[in-house]
Design a protein around this motif. Structure first.
Motif, PDB file in Angstrom:
ATOM      1  N   SER A 139       0.852  -1.185   0.000  1.00 46.05           N
ATOM      2  CA  SER A 139       0.000   0.000   0.000  1.00 46.05           C
ATOM      3  C   SER A 139       0.886   1.233   0.000  1.00 46.05           C
ATOM      4  O   SER A 139       2.099   1.162   0.255  1.00 46.05           O
ATOM      5  N   GLU A 140       0.273   2.384  -0.318  1.00 47.34           N
ATOM      6  CA  GLU A 140       1.030   3.635  -0.276  1.00 47.34           C
ATOM      7  C   GLU A 140       1.426   3.974   1.147  1.00 47.34           C
ATOM      8  O   GLU A 140       2.439   4.628   1.378  1.00 47.34           O
ATOM      9  N   GLN A 141       0.621   3.553   2.098  1.00 51.08           N
ATOM     10  CA  GLN A 141       0.925   3.781   3.506  1.00 51.08           C
ATOM     11  C   GLN A 141       1.313   2.462   4.169  1.00 51.08           C
ATOM     12  O   GLN A 141       0.942   1.378   3.709  1.00 51.08           O
ATOM     13  N   LEU A 151      -7.887 -17.302  11.195  1.00 49.95           N
ATOM     14  CA  LEU A 151      -8.697 -16.107  11.001  1.00 49.95           C
ATOM     15  C   LEU A 151      -7.814 -14.961  10.536  1.00 49.95           C
ATOM     16  O   LEU A 151      -6.671 -14.839  10.985  1.00 49.95           O
ATOM     17  N   GLU A 152      -8.343 -14.143   9.651  1.00 54.37           N
ATOM     18  CA  GLU A 152      -7.605 -12.987   9.155  1.00 54.37           C
ATOM     19  C   GLU A 152      -8.456 -11.734   9.356  1.00 54.37           C
ATOM     20  O   GLU A 152      -9.655 -11.747   9.093  1.00 54.37           O
ATOM     21  N   PHE A 153      -7.827 -10.672   9.823  1.00 56.38           N
ATOM     22  CA  PHE A 153      -8.533  -9.429  10.101  1.00 56.38           C
ATOM     23  C   PHE A 153      -8.287  -8.422   8.977  1.00 56.38           C
ATOM     24  O   PHE A 153      -7.427  -8.631   8.111  1.00 56.38           O
ATOM     25  N   SER A 154      -9.015  -7.328   9.042  1.00 54.46           N
ATOM     26  CA  SER A 154      -8.796  -6.250   8.082  1.00 54.46           C
ATOM     27  C   SER A 154      -7.481  -5.539   8.402  1.00 54.46           C
ATOM     28  O   SER A 154      -7.010  -5.584   9.548  1.00 54.46           O
ATOM     29  N   PRO A 155      -6.870  -4.899   7.415  1.00 58.38           N
ATOM     30  CA  PRO A 155      -5.625  -4.154   7.687  1.00 58.38           C
ATOM     31  C   PRO A 155      -5.819  -3.079   8.744  1.00 58.38           C
ATOM     32  O   PRO A 155      -6.918  -2.574   8.956  1.00 58.38           O
TER      33      PRO A 155
END
Length: 503
Positions: free
Chosen positions: A395-397, A418-422
């Protein structure tokens, strides 16, 4: 002369009576010996009868009144629901060791009948054990957390999932904002660090250490002291007049508190202190600070020192550490038996490695990632390690995406659960003491300090938490070799952060 004759005759009469009684008793003894023992074998004691057991109770003992035929006992001993285990014997004592911890919130019935004694002959009366039935149960499935919304924001809350009405109850008063807490081994009390709400609004650190009762009264097999007070009984453990309390840990036996303190008069005066019941805090010599964790035996402390980890005793001389691990930057967890630890190594290529280190000196790399290793917790058997990790997102950040994995420590197989949002790096996980469920939160962080939330619960990096959902992830059926057995999390109707199961 006459009186003397009377006395002699009386003595002779008593002698004849005594001889007659002795002869009668001797004949009776011979008859009993000839006919055999007609007493019915019985269970003399069962150590878990009408008790509440926890994960630390991994075996029970049944004592019989007579030596028993072991095969007949093992064949006829039934536990419902099933609780698999192994048998061992010591004379008239049967020791049953469970293979895996009993699930919490469960009532068990033990039944033993038709077993025979060791010297029984076929058809002989009195050889069959008197039927024995008993009940025991595991501790309630309960957890504590910090509220984040409305009037419960910053308060310590408790939910007992085993009760008929599993609704959250408030443990702490509204004028305190709780930042961290630890559970006492019986689950009857909670040790917590809190700021008063006015200081929280002003952004000043005025934290004190408190103790509060949970209202949980476990009937343990061991006669351990347990608070009989109702939930919410508050007690000040340590004030902040001379030192600010930055963080703390509670020993597994509940006897020792380890704290990082900094002097109010001289900020350069900081270090690790210990506190025990009915005594004043004492500095731990030569330990200026850093991350620390008390060992499972409650006798030593793992603390970061420069470029490594030192294991130092909590009592006696601290001149020489018990052990030193030079290449690790932090320690995440110990196994319940204290034979292994999960540690983190910071590599020169800016990656991080998760290592398993045991008391035999074996060091094994489990994971090497380009993100962060936030947490790791051993299951109660020490065979699986549940980890909260992050990976870098293109990502840009700069963004980190958290995820939970289970690592089989025997096969080294890893399974993503389980995977979470960034950018949800503030997620925290906690494994239940029986190893069948994970609790985790999902805090929503304010991008900047906002009006109306100045007294809100904050993260470790001082960001305000707007709200947070709590989730339960069942993991009892996880198979690290089968990709199809991915558990699905269940959202709880509760908002809060830092959920922790009661022991």
């Amino acid at each position: 002369m006459i009186n003397r004759t009377i006395k002699i005759k009386s003595i002779q009469s008593l002698d004849r009576i005594a001889i007659t009684l002795i002869a009668g008793l001797t004949i009776a003894i011979f008859i009993l010996l000839f006919q055999g023992d007609h007493s019915v074998p019985r269970v003399r004691s069962f150590t878990w009868q009408d008790k509440q057991i926890g994960v630390e109770h991994d075996r029970f003992v049944i004592t019989f009144t007579r030596p028993m035929d072991r095969v007949s006992v093992e064949t006829n001993l039934h536990i419902n629901p099933p609780l698999p285990g192994k048998f061992s014997w010591a004379g008239r004592r049967l020791v049953y060791t469970v293979i895996s911890p009993a699930p919490y919130g469960t009532e068990y019935q033990l039944n033993l009948q038709n077993a025979t004694d060791k010297y029984a002959k076929s058809g002989k009366a009195g050889a069959i054990l008197q039927p024995f039935n008993a009940k025991f149960r595991t501790r309630d499935r309960a957890f504590a957390y910090i509220g984040v919304e409305g009037q419960n924001s910053g308060q310590l809350m408790l939910v007992n999932l085993s009760s008929s009405s599993p609704k959250p109850i408030v443990l702490t008063p509204p004028d305190l904002v709780v930042s961290d807490f630890k559970l006492y081994p019986q689950g009857d009390r909670i040790l917590f660090l809190a700021n008063d709400r006015n200081s929280q609004r002003q952004g000043t650190l005025q934290q004190k250490l408190y103790e509060v009762t949970t209202g949980i009264h476990n009937n343990s097999p061991e006669p351990e002291p347990v608070s009989k007070e109702p939930a919410g009984k508050l007690k000040l453990v340590l004030d902040n007049k001379d030192y600010q309390i930055l963080k703390f840990d509670l020993s597994p036996d509940g006897e020792t508190i380890v704290m990082q303190l900094v002097s109010r008069r001289n900020p350069g005066d900081f270090g690790i202190w210990t506190l025990q019941a009915n005594s004043a805090p004492k500095p731990l010599p030569g330990q200026p600070g850093g991350e620390f964790l008390i060992t499972p035996d409650s006798k030593a402390l793992a603390v970061t020192q420069g470029q490594g980890l030192a294991i130092v005793p909590l009592t006696g001389s601290q001149d020489q550490p018990l052990d030193f691990l030079p290449k690790y930057g932090s320690i995440l967890a110990f196994s319940r038996d204290g034979l292994a630890a999960a540690t983190v190594k910071f590599n020169q290529d800016f990656t991080r490695s998760l290592f398993l280190v045991n008391t035999q000196g074996t060091e094994q790399e489990l994971q090497r990632i380009n993100g962060s290793i936030l947490d790791a917790q051993f299951d109660p058997t020490g065979e699986t390690l549940y980890c909260l990790l992050t990976k870098l997102v293109a990502s840009e950040q700069y963004q980190e995406q958290p995820y939970i994995v289970a690592i089989n420590l025997k096969t080294r197989e890893t399974k993503k659960l389980l995977e979470f949002s960034p950018n949800q790096r503030q997620v925290q996980i906690n494994l239940s003491p029986d190893g069948i469920a994970l609790l985790f939160d999902q805090p929503l962080i304010s991008p900047q300090p906002a009006a109306g939330i100045s007294d809100a619960v904050r993260t470790d990096d001082n960001a305000a938490i707007i709200t947070s959902r709590l989730w339960l992830l069942p993991i009892s059926a996880i198979n690290t070799t089968d990709a199809s057995t991915i558990p699905q999390p269940e959202e709880l109707p509760i908002t809060g952060v830092r959920p922790v199961w009661l022991p």
